[in-house]
Write an enzyme that holds these catalytic residues in place. Structure first.
Site, PDB file in Angstrom:
ATOM      1  N   GLY A   1      -4.301  -6.378   3.146  1.00 58.89           N
ATOM      2  CA  GLY A   1      -3.268  -6.164   2.151  1.00 58.89           C
ATOM      3  C   GLY A   1      -3.482  -6.768   0.780  1.00 58.89           C
TER       4      GLY A   1
ATOM      5  N   TRP B   1      -5.196  -5.638  -1.848  1.00 64.95           N
ATOM      6  CA  TRP B   1      -4.993  -4.664  -2.921  1.00 64.95           C
ATOM      7  C   TRP B   1      -3.511  -4.304  -3.031  1.00 64.95           C
ATOM      8  CZ3 TRP B   1      -9.154  -0.528  -4.280  1.00 64.95           C
ATOM      9  CH2 TRP B   1     -10.377  -1.175  -4.538  1.00 64.95           C
TER      10      TRP B   1
ATOM     11  N   ASP C   1      -3.063   2.135   6.778  1.00 61.93           N
ATOM     12  CA  ASP C   1      -4.225   1.599   7.491  1.00 61.93           C
ATOM     13  C   ASP C   1      -4.002   1.736   8.995  1.00 61.93           C
ATOM     14  OD1 ASP C   1      -6.661  -0.507   6.449  1.00 61.93           O
ATOM     15  OD2 ASP C   1      -6.280  -0.463   8.601  1.00 61.93           O
TER      16      ASP C   1
ATOM     17  N   ASP D   1      -4.195   6.700  11.374  1.00 60.26           N
ATOM     18  CA  ASP D   1      -5.528   7.177  10.992  1.00 60.26           C
ATOM     19  C   ASP D   1      -5.416   8.090   9.767  1.00 60.26           C
ATOM     20  OD1 ASP D   1      -7.974   8.577  10.813  1.00 60.26           O
ATOM     21  OD2 ASP D   1      -8.291   8.438  12.974  1.00 60.26           O
TER      22      ASP D   1
ATOM     23  N   LYS E   1     -14.252   2.631  -2.711  1.00 58.02           N
ATOM     24  CA  LYS E   1     -15.478   1.883  -2.396  1.00 58.02           C
ATOM     25  C   LYS E   1     -16.455   2.780  -1.642  1.00 58.02           C
ATOM     26  CE  LYS E   1     -15.275  -1.383   0.823  1.00 58.02           C
ATOM     27  NZ  LYS E   1     -14.844  -2.735   1.242  1.00 58.02           N
TER      28      LYS E   1
END
Length: 198
Positions: free
Chosen positions: A53, A55, A73, A92, A154
């Site tokens: 958590g 971010w 998540d 998911d 990312k």
């Protein structure tokens, strides 16, 4: 046997702990935001792969009670990550149910994704898994961002970044790679940025 920097807290880990963030990754988003102006008060933000958590906490602090953060998540957020303008969805990212719930809460001004696959230590396997997550995040951005919205994700570096950026350039005014200072020197992670959804 030598140790690597993942085995002991570094400057960024200690700083994160002292400032009340669950993980050091927060400084990557902070630098991206400072450099590229990704986030403004009042924004509705989608945080993909958000646990524990850091971010989410950064986004909530920057919004100062305005706007909304939708955080998703497989794993729960840290217990102290909570706010009136936070919606957490545990599930998911690839499931139809999660996609439907996330889309119903949109559209978004900003989509961020710091998700990482469960790593095996095999760079080929890990980069392939990372790319799958990146492609999923790009799908969310393409589908759920408002016009003018921003995106960062990312990726574990491999030969595919340029193809992904070419794809992003079809629906963002600008798309580029960026490696924040807080990335570990030995890490092969970097970030792809999409600025201003067309």
């Amino acid at each position: 046997m030598g140790t690597n920097s993942y085995e002991k807290p570094d400057y960024w880990s200690k700083k994160a702990f002292s400032e009340g963030y669950p993980a050091r990754s927060v400084y990557k988003l902070k630098e991206i935001d400072e450099k590229f102006g990704m986030l403004e008060k009042g924004y509705k933000v989608l945080d993909l792969g958000s646990a524990p958590g850091s971010w989410t906490v950064f986004l909530l602090r920057k919004l100062e009670g305005s706007g909304c953060v939708v955080s998703v998540d497989l794993n729960p957020l840290s217990k102290n990550v909570k706010a009136d303008n936070l919606v957490f969805i545990q599930g998911d990212l690839g499931s139809e149910e999660v996609r439907t719930r996330v889309q119903a809460l949109g559209p978004y001004d900003l989509v961020v994704c710091d998700a990482a696959p469960l790593t095996t230590g095999n760079r080929t396997v890990d980069t392939a898994r990372s790319q799958g997550l990146v492609e999923m995040a790009i799908w969310y951005a393409r589908t759920m961002l408002k016009t003018g919205g921003n995106f960062t994700v990312k990726i574990f570096q491999n030969g595919e970044q340029q193809d992904l950026l070419r794809n992003m350039k079809t629906f963002f005014t600008s798309a580029r790679g960026f490696k924040p200072e807080a990335c570990r020197s030995e890490s092969f992670e970097t970030y792809l940025l999409g600025i201003s959804r067309k």
